[in-house]
Scaffold this active site. Structure first.
Site, PDB file in Angstrom:
ATOM      1  N   GLY A  53      55.687  71.244  -8.388  1.00  0.00           N
ATOM      2  CA  GLY A  53      56.355  70.656  -9.535  1.00  0.00           C
ATOM      3  C   GLY A  53      55.930  69.214  -9.720  1.00  0.00           C
ATOM      4  O   GLY A  53      55.563  68.537  -8.753  1.00  0.00           O
ATOM      5  N   SER A  54      55.966  68.718 -10.953  1.00  0.00           N
ATOM      6  CA  SER A  54      55.711  67.300 -11.190  1.00  0.00           C
ATOM      7  C   SER A  54      56.963  66.498 -10.838  1.00  0.00           C
ATOM      8  O   SER A  54      58.021  67.051 -10.542  1.00  0.00           O
ATOM      9  CB  SER A  54      55.312  67.079 -12.647  1.00  0.00           C
ATOM     10  OG  SER A  54      54.056  67.675 -12.893  1.00  0.00           O
ATOM     11  N   GLY A  55      56.821  65.171 -10.854  1.00  0.00           N
ATOM     12  CA  GLY A  55      57.939  64.301 -10.501  1.00  0.00           C
ATOM     13  C   GLY A  55      57.823  63.734  -9.102  1.00  0.00           C
ATOM     14  O   GLY A  55      58.700  62.979  -8.664  1.00  0.00           O
ATOM     15  N   HIS A  56      56.728  64.078  -8.401  1.00  0.00           N
ATOM     16  CA  HIS A  56      56.512  63.593  -7.029  1.00  0.00           C
ATOM     17  C   HIS A  56      55.282  62.682  -6.946  1.00  0.00           C
ATOM     18  O   HIS A  56      54.755  62.463  -5.855  1.00  0.00           O
ATOM     19  CB  HIS A  56      56.317  64.767  -6.075  1.00  0.00           C
ATOM     20  CG  HIS A  56      57.393  65.790  -6.138  1.00  0.00           C
ATOM     21  ND1 HIS A  56      58.709  65.481  -5.931  1.00  0.00           N
ATOM     22  CD2 HIS A  56      57.356  67.125  -6.394  1.00  0.00           C
ATOM     23  CE1 HIS A  56      59.435  66.585  -6.052  1.00  0.00           C
ATOM     24  NE2 HIS A  56      58.642  67.585  -6.348  1.00  0.00           N
ATOM     25  N   LYS A 104      53.708  73.611  -0.489  1.00  0.00           N
ATOM     26  CA  LYS A 104      54.980  73.132   0.052  1.00  0.00           C
ATOM     27  C   LYS A 104      55.957  74.312   0.068  1.00  0.00           C
ATOM     28  O   LYS A 104      56.001  75.118  -0.859  1.00  0.00           O
ATOM     29  CB  LYS A 104      55.548  71.998  -0.800  1.00  0.00           C
ATOM     30  CG  LYS A 104      54.604  70.789  -0.888  1.00  0.00           C
ATOM     31  CD  LYS A 104      55.272  69.507  -1.351  1.00  0.00           C
ATOM     32  CE  LYS A 104      55.872  69.557  -2.744  1.00  0.00           C
ATOM     33  NZ  LYS A 104      54.913  69.938  -3.803  1.00  0.00           N
ATOM     34  N   ASP A 109      57.011  78.152  -5.329  1.00  0.00           N
ATOM     35  CA  ASP A 109      55.633  77.747  -5.027  1.00  0.00           C
ATOM     36  C   ASP A 109      54.947  78.793  -4.156  1.00  0.00           C
ATOM     37  O   ASP A 109      53.796  79.186  -4.414  1.00  0.00           O
ATOM     38  CB  ASP A 109      55.613  76.400  -4.277  1.00  0.00           C
ATOM     39  CG  ASP A 109      56.050  75.228  -5.141  1.00  0.00           C
ATOM     40  OD1 ASP A 109      57.013  75.382  -5.916  1.00  0.00           O
ATOM     41  OD2 ASP A 109      55.452  74.146  -5.027  1.00  0.00           O
ATOM     42  N   HIS A 218      64.043  67.108  -4.585  1.00  0.00           N
ATOM     43  CA  HIS A 218      64.482  67.537  -5.916  1.00  0.00           C
ATOM     44  C   HIS A 218      65.971  67.326  -6.082  1.00  0.00           C
ATOM     45  O   HIS A 218      66.620  67.968  -6.881  1.00  0.00           O
ATOM     46  CB  HIS A 218      64.186  69.023  -6.141  1.00  0.00           C
ATOM     47  CG  HIS A 218      62.826  69.444  -5.756  1.00  0.00           C
ATOM     48  ND1 HIS A 218      62.519  69.899  -4.505  1.00  0.00           N
ATOM     49  CD2 HIS A 218      61.674  69.438  -6.460  1.00  0.00           C
ATOM     50  CE1 HIS A 218      61.214  70.184  -4.461  1.00  0.00           C
ATOM     51  NE2 HIS A 218      60.694  69.911  -5.616  1.00  0.00           N
TER      52      HIS A 218
END
Lengths: 331, 331
Positions: A53-56, A104, A109, A218
């Site tokens: 996911g994006s945001g990391h 991860k 995922d 998250h």
């Protein structure tokens, strides 16, 4: 929401356009959400593909380049990339020596990378998969069976990337990536929640004067919510949890003190000072320190500590040259 | 206050202890608040000394190393370093070829660096001073006569540092530093205030849905408070203000999109995408982009854009090798 964005639905594609404009060393396709080394595929080299996911950020796209990843797949914010992205990235970097997927440990995922690996096998691309599950905070979580994958992902990507760059075979790179994961542990602490743009409300509520120990990346719940402590108390909580799971006395360590996105660098160095002292007092030697926001959780305040018990070989591969937007050093 | 600190009074010295523990390439004295290249003094090389209040990390200590600064002086948070620190740093790095002081234009900084320069002359150390004043937002400010010094400080330190590394004389390095400052402009936008640890309350109040255009790096007021806009609108406001002051059409630019400390990297790349498009549409060419939190304001949310009109010589010196905690690249 105090965010520097356009429309919530466009955050990931806008950020990828920015990444493309800023880094000519990358081939970015904002449409498919894939980021590939500009010189891919590298003939005869094992290729490393990661994503999530994006945001990391900078994880994972900021780690694409010589000596680290060959490609990254950017899902929507806090959302797994889809199999189509992963197979597109896998095919783009396949140089005939096989592809390692670094995943991860989140249910979505793991599932989507597995589907992509099966599709790749149909295309006669050999794929091996390593699942990173370094977070000692909780055994299962909101999005996980087993432990979550967090800060050690950076260690796995850097060290396995260096070995692949040297021309090692897929089985050897896979075994090394597994070894790095097994020798690594992480623990995070949140001082504030974060807000997913599309949701518009914080991932959880945290009263002034509270903190969450063992938070995920998250906003998943951690171990417990306690009175906010000093940096030294926070570091003690994180390192005690790690040490209880994997003793660090006598070890030579790679240590990451990682800002979660909203905590500035000055505070990360305050935490690093406490971590270095704690580890020395507990008989460990920090031989490779890293301080900065490398595995973030949007604008969450707080920090995560990750450690890896090095061997001479792992240290040598950590030190090997790397040339990515977020990690860069020479010989 | 959701801060990762111990006692507010110890933030700077704790962070400096962390810096010392993490970077063996630096000689850090947390007591005096000075950070010096471990190999200083370098015989026959012009030395560069900068410094200022803490809370802007990695500026300045993160820019100490080969190819950039020889020393940095860390004042208390948002507080000028005192002359004793500056003279100590100046003497520690003096290699007999003179010392350049790079000073952000704040009244206290300018005054204290001037006093230190006079003390240095008494010790037969030749000192030249360049004051950085790149912020187009306001003519005078809370802490400034004239314009404030902000993001271009990084440009001046990097480019002048490269020339000093090549062995240029003091007058030449000074002239180049002045040239970089004159060719650079910045403009910042805040989406949230920040809190100085010792004060415990935010530097200003900003209602949900508001932003401050032209903010300084200490929460000083900017030009105006307006309804919070999109990233594209924020970038347009910043670049329009810069372009009105120093036209960018036809220029080859070095561009920094700088996170203010509390804004995560994904949003900085969203802003960079908008900036790259705006600049292209206005006839400029971005030849050297940089995206990241380099000149921060504690945990303030928002961004600052800095541009420098490059010349072939400035581009060559920007590209020269640098080896510091925060900026690092090889040949």
């Amino acid at each position: 929401m105090r965010k520097l964005i356009n429309a919530p639905a466009d955050v990931v594609s806008d950020a990828l356009r920015g990444l493309a404009a800023a880094h000519s060393s990358l081939r970015v396709d904002p449409g498919s959400g894939t980021v590939v080394r500009a010189d891919a595929p590298r003939r005869g080299k094992v290729a490393l593909v990661s994503g999530g996911g994006s945001g990391h950020e900078p994880l994972h796209a900021g780690f694409v380049g010589p000596g680290m990843l060959d490609a990254a797949c950017a899902g929507e914010v806090f959302t797994s990339p889809v199999p189509d992205q992963i197979i597109a990235a896998t095919m783009a970097v396949n140089g005939g020596a096989g592809v390692l997927h670094i995943v991860k440990n989140y249910t979505g995922d793991v599932l989507n990378f597995r589907m992509a690996a099966e599709l790749a096998e149909d295309e006669d691309i050999e794929v091996a998969t390593v699942v990173v599950d370094d977070d000692v905070a909780v055994q299962d979580s909101t999005y996980t069976a087993g432990r979550r994958g967090t800060g050690a992902t950076l260690f796995v990507e850097k060290i396995a990337g260096a070995l692949a760059e040297e021309g090692a075979a897929l089985a050897e790179v896979e075994a090394l990536a597994r070894e790095v994961n097994e020798r690594s542990r992480s623990f995070g602490v949140a001082l504030s929640p974060c807000t997913v743009p599309a949701a518009g409300t914080p991932t959880f509520e945290l009263a002034e004067g509270e903190m969450e120990l063992g938070i995920g990346i998250h906003g998943e719940p951690g171990r417990e919510r306690v009175k906010a402590g000093t940096a030294s108390e926070i570091v003690d909580a994180a390192l005690s949890a790690i040490h209880a799971d994997m003793p660090v006395d006598g070890a030579e360590l790679l240590v990451l003190v990682n800002g979660m996105g909203g905590t500035p660098l000055i505070e990360q160095y305050v935490a690093y000072a406490a971590a270095a002292e704690w580890l020395t007092a507990h008989g460990a030697t920090v031989v490779r320190p890293l301080v900065g926001g490398y595995v973030t959780s949007l604008e969450m305040a707080g920090c995560m500590i990750s450690v890896c018990r090095l061997t001479p070989r792992l240290t040598r591969l950590w030190d090997a040259p790397v040339e990515t937007p977020a990690l860069r050093w020479g010989r």
